[in-house]
Write a protein that holds these residues in place. Structure first.
Motif, short mmCIF file in Angstrom:
data_model
loop_
_atom_site.label_atom_id
_atom_site.label_comp_id
_atom_site.label_asym_id
_atom_site.label_seq_id
_atom_site.Cartn_x
_atom_site.Cartn_y
_atom_site.Cartn_z
N UNK A 47 -29.19 -28.26 -80.80
CA UNK A 47 -29.60 -28.77 -79.49
C UNK A 47 -31.02 -28.27 -79.22
N UNK A 96 -26.29 -20.50 -80.16
CA UNK A 96 -27.12 -21.60 -79.67
C UNK A 96 -27.98 -22.22 -80.77
N UNK A 97 -28.53 -21.39 -81.64
CA UNK A 97 -29.49 -21.92 -82.61
C UNK A 97 -28.81 -22.83 -83.64
N UNK A 126 -37.70 -30.42 -83.46
CA UNK A 126 -36.49 -29.89 -84.10
C UNK A 126 -35.53 -31.00 -84.49
N UNK A 153 -25.87 -25.45 -73.85
CA UNK A 153 -26.92 -24.85 -74.66
C UNK A 153 -26.43 -23.62 -75.42
N UNK A 154 -25.41 -22.96 -74.85
CA UNK A 154 -24.96 -21.72 -75.46
C UNK A 154 -25.59 -20.50 -74.82
#
Lengths: 301, 384
Positions: free
Chosen positions: B79, B74-75, B152, B52-53
């Motif tokens: 994901x 992450x963004x 998303x 995910x980060x």
């Protein structure tokens, strides 16, 4: 149905029981709130000066007319409003900033720092006033004077040159910890995974604060503002010690004005009239406070 | 949709001695449903958070599609994650919750509305869009959390124990729903759970982890039929597999221990060639045990004898625990069994279904599937 008398006596007993339970609270409220309130309202319509106790009688609205036309009273109202609004802005903004800092896990020694930051709140108002008047703001041997001299500036006599601003500073110093503690509790109650979810949703630090954290602080911000407003309306000790409302009426607020009427002019009638104004002012705030509390209770149930 | 590659990934926390995740190596297929399963503290959630980060990768590379996402925030990794606690924004309505990521991306209003409505339709939550999370049940919140991920249209879904806060009935329902959703959207999905039933029913491939190490990566049935070590064998399947310490008797070609004696199969003979006269672990699943009755007494010479200690009738079957020598053997029997506590009982098992493990390393002595073998090279296999 078979025993209507028995049923009626049962109801009577229940009524008696609830009266017995509510009674003490009602009596307490009556003695400590209603009686003083009624006496204040009563005296506000009487001629009653402690220097001339023999002059008695109904004053009508003359006490009210007198203080409304008194420039010191008008100044007191204006000073009170300035004091409340500035202290609110300062304590909430600085308190929130501190809360954010101390909620961050990366701050080294934050427990110790937090204790220091909270300590002003636990000092008595009179001691706070003395502390600032003598140790901090005194133009000859105060800490700020020393700092100014070190910077090559001639020391400013804060309490006589900018009295209201000084009082605002002192009170904000004392009350910032309150805002900080409440907001810190509220901040640390926000689950970490909600912030992580916002981060994954693409929110940066500012957006997370603006859209996720701040809305969830809403309720405690409201509580802080309401409670502080009520406390700031009745500020007295710090002003009494630090400036005595002066110079002139520059730092006189409503409570100090009432104090002067009662114990400097010994005019109980005028002091009571001023107190009625104070009660009205405080009640405007209290209405909002009670509304908020009942809304909270409704939402929780 | 994308292939995710975890190349030899390690995670070491500050101040931690051992790696929380050790040499995790996995390449997914496009649109695959991968389940990470293991007991708490095995590193499955940490692995997911690295994808995910939310956690930095200490060592190794992570590729999503054709990008090495190391250092990509992450963004921008494309994901979406579903949290165990759902992590819905409490002050926002369901609609606002789902729209939040698109709003941050400054997508046009009409597009956001459409995306939210489409996702709501897929999940059947159109009528909840204006409610706050507080006014939803657990299952509904779970759907909203899924919806927030769906809008998303990410390349990868990450789900961190999403069903663990639901009651048992709702869990079964949502399990099927997530599988259906995956089939419909075809998005590569990582799913973390500690529940082996969830893993078996949902995963196309399952990664069994323990103490930061991958134990085995395999399809559900392969895990069940060909576990590479005793940990996997005991972890997959309920009730757990029975393990019996047995001596390999050369002369009689049997596995012998106190209270039992089992004939060796042809396949076992080669597997046990180096263990003749020594001790091994014999594993047998409760569902492969049967009661010896007058009817089948003659057909088998595999016998485990002892006394019945516990009887748990479950309706469809009855679980019986029998003390055989020093071992407690759990057997899943016909529900009409006439056994009572304290009764002597004789059990029989099918030698074909027997598992054999090295007494010291606890690794399997039997043939493993290719994928299983490849991943056990440096697996840590000692029991705690």
């Amino acid at each position: 149905m078979a025993h209507p008398n028995k049923q009626r006596s049962k109801q009577a007993a229940a009524r008696l029981r609830s009266a017995a339970l509510i009674g003490p609270a009602a009596v307490y409220l009556f003695i400590w709130m209603i009686v003083p309130l009624a006496m204040t309202v009563y005296y506000s319509f009487r001629r009653y000066n402690l220097i001339e106790p023999y002059i008695k009688g109904n004053a009508g609205f003359s006490n009210y007319a007198n203080i409304i036309t008194d420039p010191n009273f008008i100044a007191g109202i204006i000073n009170t409003l300035i004091l409340v609004v500035s202290c609110l802005v300062l304590t909430v903004m600085i308190g929130l900033a501190f809360a954010i800092v101390y909620n961050n896990d990366h701050v080294v020694g934050k427990n110790l720092l937090r204790t220091f930051a909270a300590s002003p709140f636990f000092i008595m108002p009179v001691v706070t006033g003395l502390l600032w008047k003598n140790l901090m703001l005194n133009p000859s041997f105060g800490l700020l004077a020393a700092l100014q001299r070190a910077l090559g500036i001639s020391p400013i006599a804060f309490l006589s040159k900018v009295p209201l601003a000084s009082v605002i500073g002192i009170i904000s110093w004392q009350w910032t910890p309150f805002a900080m503690l409440v907001l810190l509790a509220s901040l640390s109650a926000i689950p970490e995974d909600i912030k992580e979810a916002a981060y994954l949703d693409g929110a940066g630090a500012w957006q997370t604060f603006r859209y996720i954290v701040l809305p969830q602080l809403g309720r405690s911000l409201y509580a802080v503002i309401m409670l502080e407003t009520i406390f700031f309306l009745v500020i007295f000790g710090q002003i009494y010690v630090a400036t005595s409302g002066g110079p002139g009426n520059a730092s006189t607020n409503l409570p100090y004005y009432i104090y002067l009427q009662a114990f400097s002019s010994y005019d109980i009638g005028a002091a009571s009239a001023g107190a009625v104004f104070a009660i009205i002012l405080a009640n405007i705030v209290a209405i909002f406070l009670v509304r908020m509390i009942s809304a909270n209770i409704r939402e929780d149930s | 949709m994308a292939i995710v590659q975890l190349k030899d990934i390690c995670k070491q926390f500050d101040g931690g001695e051992a790696n929380a995740v050790d040499h995790f190596d996995l390449t997914t297929r496009d649109g695959e449903f991968v389940v990470l399963v293991g007991p708490s503290g095995c590193g499955k959630t940490t692995t997911m958070r690295m994808i995910a980060g939310l956690e930095e990768i200490s060592k190794g590379e992570l590729w999503i599609g054709d990008r090495n996402v190391d250092g990509i925030p992450a963004k921008d990794r494309d994901i979406a994650m579903v949290f165990q606690s759902y992590a819905l924004y409490p002050h926002m309505s369901v609609r606002e919750n789902m729209a939040f990521s698109l709003k941050l991306k400054k997508r046009p209003k009409a597009e956001i509305t459409k995306a939210v409505n489409d996702a709501a339709e897929i999940l059947g939550i159109q009528n909840l869009l204006d409610r706050k999370p507080k006014a939803l049940s657990g299952g509904q919140r779970q759907r909203v959390a899924l919806g927030r991920a769906i809008v998303r249209q990410p390349q990868v879904f990450l789900m961190d124990e999403p069903l663990s806060n639901l009651d048992a009935k709702m869990r079964v329902e949502m399990r099927a729903e997530i599988v259906k959703l995956h089939r419909k959207l075809g998005v590569t999905t990582f799913y973390v759970t500690h529940d082996q039933v969830e893993a078996m029913t949902m995963g196309q491939r399952i990664v069994v982890m323990r103490d930061g190490y991958i134990q085995q990566i395999d399809a559900p049935n392969a895990l069940y039929e060909r576990p590479v070590n005793m940990f996997v064998a005991g972890f997959i399947g309920t009730p757990s597999m029975n393990f019996l310490k047995a001596r390999v008797d050369d002369a009689s070609q049997r596995l012998i221990g106190e209270g039992f004696s089992i004939a060796m199969e042809k396949a076992h003979e080669t597997a046990l060639a180096n263990h003749l006269g020594r001790e091994v672990w014999a594993g047998v699943r409760p569902e492969h045990l049967d009661l010896v009755t007058d009817a089948n007494a003659g057909t088998t010479d595999n016998q485990l004898t002892g006394t019945v200690e516990v009887i748990e009738p479950l309706g469809a079957v009855t679980i019986v625990q029998v003390r055989v020598g020093e071992h407690i053997v759990t057997a899943e029997l016909d529900s009409h069994t006439s056994l009572a506590m304290g009764d002597p009982a004789a059990l029989t098992c099918d030698s074909h279904k027997l598992h054999l493990f090295d007494a010291a390393s606890e690794k399997t002595l039997l043939e493993t599937s290719d994928s299983g073998k490849r991943t056990t090279g440096d697996a840590k296999t000692t029991t705690a």
